[in-house]
Design an enzyme around this catalytic site. Structure first.
Site, short mmCIF file in Angstrom:
data_model
loop_
_atom_site.label_atom_id
_atom_site.label_comp_id
_atom_site.label_asym_id
_atom_site.label_seq_id
_atom_site.Cartn_x
_atom_site.Cartn_y
_atom_site.Cartn_z
N GLY A 1 0.83 -1.20 0.00
CA GLY A 1 0.00 0.00 0.00
C GLY A 1 0.86 1.24 0.00
O GLY A 1 2.09 1.18 0.12
N GLY B 1 0.92 5.45 1.40
CA GLY B 1 0.34 6.49 2.25
C GLY B 1 0.91 7.84 1.87
O GLY B 1 1.68 7.97 0.91
N MET C 1 3.10 9.59 3.27
CA MET C 1 4.52 9.79 3.51
C MET C 1 5.39 8.60 3.14
O MET C 1 6.61 8.67 3.27
CB MET C 1 4.76 10.12 5.00
CG MET C 1 4.11 11.41 5.44
SD MET C 1 4.74 12.85 4.56
CE MET C 1 3.57 14.10 5.10
N VAL D 1 4.60 0.92 1.60
CA VAL D 1 4.87 -0.24 2.45
C VAL D 1 4.92 -1.49 1.57
O VAL D 1 4.06 -1.69 0.70
CB VAL D 1 3.79 -0.40 3.53
CG1 VAL D 1 4.08 -1.63 4.40
CG2 VAL D 1 3.74 0.84 4.41
N LYS E 1 8.92 -0.10 5.10
CA LYS E 1 8.36 1.20 4.73
C LYS E 1 9.47 2.08 4.20
O LYS E 1 10.52 2.23 4.82
CB LYS E 1 7.71 1.88 5.95
CG LYS E 1 6.93 3.14 5.58
CD LYS E 1 6.07 3.62 6.74
CE LYS E 1 5.17 4.78 6.34
NZ LYS E 1 4.28 5.21 7.43
N ASP F 1 -3.07 9.91 14.19
CA ASP F 1 -3.87 9.49 13.03
C ASP F 1 -4.56 8.15 13.31
O ASP F 1 -4.53 7.22 12.50
CB ASP F 1 -3.00 9.38 11.78
CG ASP F 1 -3.80 9.35 10.48
OD1 ASP F 1 -4.97 9.79 10.49
OD2 ASP F 1 -3.27 8.87 9.46
#
Length: 301
Positions: free
Chosen positions: A55, A57, A59, A62, A77, A167
């Site tokens: 996936g 994100g 920033m 991953v 990451k 978050d």
């Protein structure tokens, strides 16, 4: 019919669908040129073999990888961004690294190693083989309550080590089912605030952009004010409400509809606890995740 202060979620997309749509959105945000992209089959630190991208994100990306030394799957990451934003994304990757190094708890994704590829830092973490809470929702109270209590434990562990997650949301929570026992794992600490940092560390980028996901951001974060662990309590309340009802409340606009009105079977005391967590004023919420867990611990249908 939509109720005031709620956003209806008609369909729950799979994690794969969320990842695809999010990837398209972020490609437009970052630009197509990424200065740090791992490739399937690539070997990191002569040890971690990249298997697939899991996936993306705001920033970082991953990846699933195989630790060829210990024979186990891990997650890696890496910072994501075009040349104009990479310094910013690396800064948040380092913050996540520090946060994971501070916290060691069974309900928080585990830090394994710090790696390097093409001169860039990477975080090697525990691979979470489960489903995110978003894809499992809505859940009944009896099934959700032990998950909520584990989330309280995860947040308390962070707060005791000076880490505000910043978050908390269903997409950042994985539920792992092993031999009939469900374990919660909180992850994605890239937007953390360190409570022992200067007051200027208030959850915004250098350009003034809000860090976090809008529906879960506390009023004090939106105001640009200094905040503490109670902002995670607010987001946890939103997450609980959404997990039980399939709707995202927006307390900053109007009071959330009672869960009972939405057809959720829940003890009155549990509903009161969730509503208290979503209070707009930090002083009106639970003051710690531990206090919220105590409020939930003895409540059964």
């Amino acid at each position: 019919m939509k109720r005031p202060g709620c956003v209806h979620i008609p369909d729950h997309k799979s994690t794969e669908e969320i990842g695809r749509s999010r990837h398209m959105e972020l490609n437009r945000f970052h630009g197509t040129e990424s200065v740090q992209k791992l490739h399937t089959g690539e070997l990191i630190e002569k040890r971690y073999r990249v298997l697939a991208e899991l996936g993306v994100g705001a920033m970082g990306s991953v990846y699933k990888a195989r630790d060829e030394v210990l024979g186990r799957d891990v997650a890696i990451k890496s910072p994501l961004g075009n040349k104009g934003r990479i310094e910013e994304t690396v800064r948040y990757l380092r913050r996540e690294l520090e946060a994971l190094a501070r916290i060691s708890h069974k309900n928080v994704v585990g830090f394994i190693d710090l790696g390097f590829s093409k001169g860039m830092e990477l975080i090697v973490m525990e691979y979470l083989d489960g489903r995110d809470l978003f894809s499992l929702s809505p859940l009944g109270w009896e099934e959700a309550r032990p998950l909520f209590m584990q989330l309280c434990d995860a947040l308390q562990a962070g707060h005791e080590n000076g880490v505000v997650h910043g978050d908390v949301k269903p997409n950042n929570i994985v539920v792992i089912d092993k031999d009939g026992t469900e374990t919660v794992k909180l992850f994605d600490f890239g937007t953390v605030k360190f409570m022992d940092a200067p007051d200027g560390d208030i959850g915004r980028t250098p350009n003034g952009e809000i860090i976090g996901t809008l529906y879960y951001v506390s009023p004090e974060m939106l105001d640009g004010a200094n905040f503490d662990q109670r902002t995670d309590i607010f987001a946890l309340g939103i997450t609980m409400y959404q997990t039980l009802s399939g709707r995202i409340p927006i307390p900053i606009i109007s009071p959330p509809a009672p869960l009972g009105v939405l057809g959720v079977e829940i003890p009155k005391s549990a509903e009161e606890a969730i509503m208290r967590a979503m209070e707009n004023r930090p002083e009106d919420r639970f003051q710690s995740a531990e206090d919220m867990k105590k409020a939930l611990s003895g409540i059964v249908l």
